[in-house]
Design a protein around this motif. Structure first.
Motif, PDB file in Angstrom:
ATOM      1  N   HIS A 101      46.155  42.392  41.551  1.00  0.00           N
ATOM      2  CA  HIS A 101      45.986  40.968  41.234  1.00  0.00           C
ATOM      3  C   HIS A 101      46.319  40.712  39.773  1.00  0.00           C
ATOM      4  CE1 HIS A 101      42.500  42.213  43.906  1.00  0.00           C
ATOM      5  NE2 HIS A 101      43.295  41.550  44.722  1.00  0.00           N
ATOM      6  N   LEU A 102      46.794  39.510  39.477  1.00  0.00           N
ATOM      7  CA  LEU A 102      46.919  39.093  38.090  1.00  0.00           C
ATOM      8  C   LEU A 102      45.532  38.743  37.575  1.00  0.00           C
ATOM      9  CD1 LEU A 102      50.142  36.886  38.056  1.00  0.00           C
ATOM     10  CD2 LEU A 102      49.898  39.331  37.587  1.00  0.00           C
ATOM     11  N   HIS A 103      45.265  39.097  36.302  1.00  0.00           N
ATOM     12  CA  HIS A 103      43.960  38.858  35.666  1.00  0.00           C
ATOM     13  C   HIS A 103      44.143  38.054  34.385  1.00  0.00           C
ATOM     14  CE1 HIS A 103      41.040  41.529  37.940  1.00  0.00           C
ATOM     15  NE2 HIS A 103      42.197  41.776  38.535  1.00  0.00           N
ATOM     16  N   VAL A 104      43.033  37.536  33.857  1.00  0.00           N
ATOM     17  CA  VAL A 104      43.103  36.586  32.744  1.00  0.00           C
ATOM     18  C   VAL A 104      43.228  37.222  31.359  1.00  0.00           C
ATOM     19  CG1 VAL A 104      41.881  34.791  34.023  1.00  0.00           C
ATOM     20  CG2 VAL A 104      40.587  36.349  32.561  1.00  0.00           C
ATOM     21  N   GLY A 115      39.018  41.119  32.615  1.00  0.00           N
ATOM     22  CA  GLY A 115      38.375  39.881  33.056  1.00  0.00           C
ATOM     23  C   GLY A 115      38.591  39.612  34.529  1.00  0.00           C
ATOM     24  N   PRO A 116      38.309  38.371  34.966  1.00  0.00           N
ATOM     25  CA  PRO A 116      38.429  38.015  36.382  1.00  0.00           C
ATOM     26  C   PRO A 116      39.873  37.772  36.811  1.00  0.00           C
ATOM     27  CG  PRO A 116      37.727  36.110  35.128  1.00  0.00           C
ATOM     28  CD  PRO A 116      37.785  37.271  34.154  1.00  0.00           C
ATOM     29  N   HIS A 117      40.042  37.561  38.100  1.00  0.00           N
ATOM     30  CA  HIS A 117      41.363  37.230  38.644  1.00  0.00           C
ATOM     31  C   HIS A 117      41.857  35.933  38.022  1.00  0.00           C
ATOM     32  CE1 HIS A 117      40.572  39.432  42.734  1.00  0.00           C
ATOM     33  NE2 HIS A 117      40.500  40.243  41.684  1.00  0.00           N
ATOM     34  N   TYR A 118      43.172  35.857  37.835  1.00  0.00           N
ATOM     35  CA  TYR A 118      43.810  34.623  37.394  1.00  0.00           C
ATOM     36  C   TYR A 118      43.858  33.670  38.582  1.00  0.00           C
ATOM     37  CZ  TYR A 118      47.151  31.490  35.212  1.00  0.00           C
ATOM     38  OH  TYR A 118      47.758  30.387  34.671  1.00  0.00           O
ATOM     39  N   ARG A 119      43.427  32.423  38.380  1.00  0.00           N
ATOM     40  CA  ARG A 119      43.425  31.423  39.452  1.00  0.00           C
ATOM     41  C   ARG A 119      44.267  30.221  39.089  1.00  0.00           C
ATOM     42  NH1 ARG A 119      37.381  31.140  41.961  1.00  0.00           N
ATOM     43  NH2 ARG A 119      37.503  33.166  42.951  1.00  0.00           N
ATOM     44  N   GLN A 120      44.716  29.551  40.136  1.00  0.00           N
ATOM     45  CA  GLN A 120      45.517  28.332  39.968  1.00  0.00           C
ATOM     46  C   GLN A 120      44.776  27.359  39.059  1.00  0.00           C
ATOM     47  OE1 GLN A 120      46.011  26.139  43.546  1.00  0.00           O
ATOM     48  NE2 GLN A 120      47.287  24.593  42.609  1.00  0.00           N
ATOM     49  N   PRO A 161      48.559  34.348  32.953  1.00  0.00           N
ATOM     50  CA  PRO A 161      47.847  35.605  33.179  1.00  0.00           C
ATOM     51  C   PRO A 161      48.241  36.609  32.099  1.00  0.00           C
ATOM     52  CG  PRO A 161      49.581  35.297  34.808  1.00  0.00           C
ATOM     53  CD  PRO A 161      49.505  34.037  34.013  1.00  0.00           C
ATOM     54  N   ARG A 162      47.344  37.531  31.783  1.00  0.00           N
ATOM     55  CA  ARG A 162      47.599  38.494  30.713  1.00  0.00           C
ATOM     56  C   ARG A 162      47.684  39.941  31.187  1.00  0.00           C
ATOM     57  NH1 ARG A 162      50.213  35.839  27.225  1.00  0.00           N
ATOM     58  NH2 ARG A 162      49.123  34.060  26.363  1.00  0.00           N
ATOM     59  N   SER A 163      47.376  40.187  32.487  1.00  0.00           N
ATOM     60  CA  SER A 163      47.480  41.563  32.981  1.00  0.00           C
ATOM     61  C   SER A 163      47.592  41.573  34.497  1.00  0.00           C
ATOM     62  CB  SER A 163      46.255  42.386  32.561  1.00  0.00           C
ATOM     63  OG  SER A 163      45.079  41.861  33.149  1.00  0.00           O
ATOM     64  N   LEU A 164      47.974  42.730  34.994  1.00  0.00           N
ATOM     65  CA  LEU A 164      47.924  43.008  36.432  1.00  0.00           C
ATOM     66  C   LEU A 164      47.027  44.225  36.590  1.00  0.00           C
ATOM     67  CD1 LEU A 164      49.963  42.811  39.381  1.00  0.00           C
ATOM     68  CD2 LEU A 164      49.546  45.168  38.687  1.00  0.00           C
ATOM     69  N   CYS A 187      45.832  49.382  35.008  1.00  0.00           N
ATOM     70  CA  CYS A 187      46.047  48.031  34.473  1.00  0.00           C
ATOM     71  C   CYS A 187      47.326  48.012  33.646  1.00  0.00           C
ATOM     72  CB  CYS A 187      44.856  47.640  33.607  1.00  0.00           C
ATOM     73  SG  CYS A 187      44.900  45.952  32.960  1.00  0.00           S
ATOM     74  N   VAL A 188      48.046  46.911  33.725  1.00  0.00           N
ATOM     75  CA  VAL A 188      49.266  46.705  32.928  1.00  0.00           C
ATOM     76  C   VAL A 188      49.124  45.373  32.180  1.00  0.00           C
ATOM     77  CG1 VAL A 188      51.749  46.321  33.008  1.00  0.00           C
ATOM     78  CG2 VAL A 188      50.698  48.010  34.530  1.00  0.00           C
ATOM     79  N   THR A 189      49.230  45.410  30.870  1.00  0.00           N
ATOM     80  CA  THR A 189      49.196  44.191  30.065  1.00  0.00           C
ATOM     81  C   THR A 189      50.545  43.488  30.161  1.00  0.00           C
ATOM     82  OG1 THR A 189      47.525  45.058  28.548  1.00  0.00           O
ATOM     83  CG2 THR A 189      48.931  43.274  27.717  1.00  0.00           C
ATOM     84  N   LEU A 190      50.506  42.165  30.285  1.00  0.00           N
ATOM     85  CA  LEU A 190      51.722  41.352  30.392  1.00  0.00           C
ATOM     86  C   LEU A 190      52.020  40.688  29.048  1.00  0.00           C
ATOM     87  CD1 LEU A 190      50.997  39.671  33.822  1.00  0.00           C
ATOM     88  CD2 LEU A 190      52.372  41.712  33.370  1.00  0.00           C
ATOM     89  N   ALA A 191      53.282  40.659  28.679  1.00  0.00           N
ATOM     90  CA  ALA A 191      53.715  40.014  27.451  1.00  0.00           C
ATOM     91  C   ALA A 191      54.815  39.014  27.762  1.00  0.00           C
ATOM     92  CB  ALA A 191      54.214  41.051  26.452  1.00  0.00           C
ATOM     93  N   GLU A 192      54.859  37.923  27.012  1.00  0.00           N
ATOM     94  CA  GLU A 192      55.898  36.920  27.230  1.00  0.00           C
ATOM     95  C   GLU A 192      57.223  37.427  26.703  1.00  0.00           C
ATOM     96  OE1 GLU A 192      55.098  32.754  26.678  1.00  0.00           O
ATOM     97  OE2 GLU A 192      52.940  33.180  26.518  1.00  0.00           O
TER      98      GLU A 192
END
Length: 193
Positions: A101-104, A115-120, A161-164, A187-192
């Protein structure tokens, strides 16, 4: 011939005059004007999973479920009205389903740091594949798999979202524990980009 040339010249002048004018085209019902649309976002992350360390962007928390050398690649893109995310894993345990899941928040030293799951939006009180980004994978004999999902909503402006996070079990799709997928194993951190 002169009358044809004159008519052609007049047509070109009228066409040029019309092209120089800018008019706002009406937007289809339900779509906002381009200036009010959220900006496009492209997030990426991945690499070989390593134990948590300062500035590590791809971390493993459970080496029994995520073998040494396992790698992950994530892309998450959002335009004005559509978000598409893709997860690719390699070197994981064969023939196993992992929740994802994508996370915040970005990844950290502890699994809960993401943190928690990223939500719409926060107005949704229940977890579902329509309100969150779920990318469960079932690996092949070599521990590889890919999952892609799309939603008809965009990432929240300024709050993508900031991670998966990869979980130990498949995501529960219904019931009181919908969205639960067991312990966080990587966990994988996401970057723009």
């Amino acid at each position: 011939m002169r009358s044809t040339l004159g008519a052609l010249t007049a047509a070109v002048v009228l066409l040029g005059t019309g092209c120089g004018q800018q008019s706002a085209a009406p937007h289809p019902a339900g779509h906002a004007a381009a200036s009010s649309l959220p900006p496009e976002v492209r997030l990426v992350g991945g690499g070989t999973l390593t134990p948590p360390a300062p500035r590590a962007s791809a971390v493993v928390y459970d080496t029994a479920l995520v073998p040494a050398g396992a790698a992950v690649r994530v892309t998450a893109e959002s335009g004005a009205v559509l978000a598409t995310s893709t997860l690719t894993v390699s070197g994981m345990l064969p023939h196993r389903t992992y929740g994802a899941h994508l996370h915040v928040n970005p990844c950290g030293f502890r699994p809960d740091d993401a943190g928690p799951h990223y939500r719409q939006s926060h107005s949704h009180s229940h977890a579902s594949a329509q309100t969150e980004v779920w990318l469960d994978v079932t690996t092949d004999a070599r521990g590889g798999a890919t999952a892609t999902t799309s939603h008809d909503w965009a990432f929240l402006p300024g709050r993508p979202p900031r991670s998966l996070v990869i979980h130990a079990e498949a995501t529960r799709a219904s019931g009181a524990r919908a969205g639960d997928a067991g312990p966080r194993v990587a966990c994988v951190t996401l970057a723009e980009r």
